[in-house]
Write a protein that holds these residues in place. Sequence first.
Motif, PDB file in Angstrom:
ATOM      1  N   VAL A  81       1.125  -1.369   0.227  1.00  0.00           N
ATOM      2  CA  VAL A  81       0.013  -0.018   0.359  1.00  0.00           C
ATOM      3  C   VAL A  81       0.436   1.463   0.220  1.00  0.00           C
ATOM      4  CG1 VAL A  81      -1.905   0.869   1.809  1.00  0.00           C
ATOM      5  CG2 VAL A  81      -1.999  -1.360   1.444  1.00  0.00           C
ATOM      6  N   SER A  82       1.008   1.771  -0.997  1.00  0.00           N
ATOM      7  CA  SER A  82       1.542   3.130  -1.030  1.00  0.00           C
ATOM      8  C   SER A  82       0.981   4.558  -0.563  1.00  0.00           C
ATOM      9  CB  SER A  82       1.776   3.891  -2.390  1.00  0.00           C
ATOM     10  OG  SER A  82       0.781   4.256  -2.966  1.00  0.00           O
ATOM     11  N   PRO A  83       1.448   5.570   0.246  1.00  0.00           N
ATOM     12  CA  PRO A  83       1.235   6.861   0.884  1.00  0.00           C
ATOM     13  C   PRO A  83       0.423   7.706  -0.122  1.00  0.00           C
ATOM     14  CG  PRO A  83       3.578   6.744   0.892  1.00  0.00           C
ATOM     15  CD  PRO A  83       3.553   5.124  -0.481  1.00  0.00           C
ATOM     16  N   GLN A  84       0.498   7.469  -1.035  1.00  0.00           N
ATOM     17  CA  GLN A  84      -1.034   7.953  -2.009  1.00  0.00           C
ATOM     18  C   GLN A  84      -2.175   6.963  -2.292  1.00  0.00           C
ATOM     19  OE1 GLN A  84       2.173   6.695  -2.931  1.00  0.00           O
ATOM     20  NE2 GLN A  84       3.545   9.418  -2.687  1.00  0.00           N
ATOM     21  N   GLN A  85      -1.229   5.694  -2.238  1.00  0.00           N
ATOM     22  CA  GLN A  85      -3.402   5.038  -1.966  1.00  0.00           C
ATOM     23  C   GLN A  85      -3.566   5.245   0.007  1.00  0.00           C
ATOM     24  OE1 GLN A  85      -1.378   1.511  -2.931  1.00  0.00           O
ATOM     25  NE2 GLN A  85      -1.909   1.037  -5.119  1.00  0.00           N
TER      26      GLN A  85
END
Length: 238
Positions: A81-85
Amino acid sequence: MGSSLANCTGSWSISEESLRRYVFYASENCIQELLSASDSNSVGSANDGWKVLGIDNGIEISKQRSGSLHTFRSRWLLKSVSPQQFITVANAIDAAKQWDSDLVEANYIKNLEENLSIIRLRFGEKSKPLFRNREFIVYERHETMDDGTLVVAVASLPKEIAAGLHPKQNNAIRGLLLQSGWVVEKLEDDSCIVTYIVQLDPAGWLPKCFVNRFNTKLVMIIEKLKKQLLACPDNGVA
């Protein structure tokens, strides 16, 4: 601040520019407090002021004494899970929905800048005691730091300014969300470490020990927010 007393009930009417200036500097202080609380170099050290309460499903829960109410912190490594997600669900309204399902109203009162807004949250009569008939007037600020860390700062406006922006309803109790928000740190493998901080004073007659016990549960919403992400195919979470 350039404020003027609007009436004898304790509400202030201030210009939009004065409001923007006040909220900008208040949120700047909140951002620095959130970054300090999430600093991986100090987390877990004996002198950082935080006491680890335990680990639940991989989420570390800690507390720090702050007057009669505690500040609570949760930290979780989110893989794939990326920060942007994650930041798409790290906001005041999505958090409030997870705190209590009887959130009867959540709207933006004013947008001061692209990343700085004023929000009203109102809970109904069927809510848990911590939120029953409570409303909160909060600011929300999103900021990206130089190293790519994403921060969302959320806290209540002073009651006089809040009353000037949106008069309190007769049956509502206006609570205070104190130091609060998210810090989302990017890792190399497109994962992230999420830190969530909450200090909430519901006001009213509730005993402080009762409030502290419920505040512990509020920081557990990281897992619920991840499930919300997984349920939305547009976010592309693996």
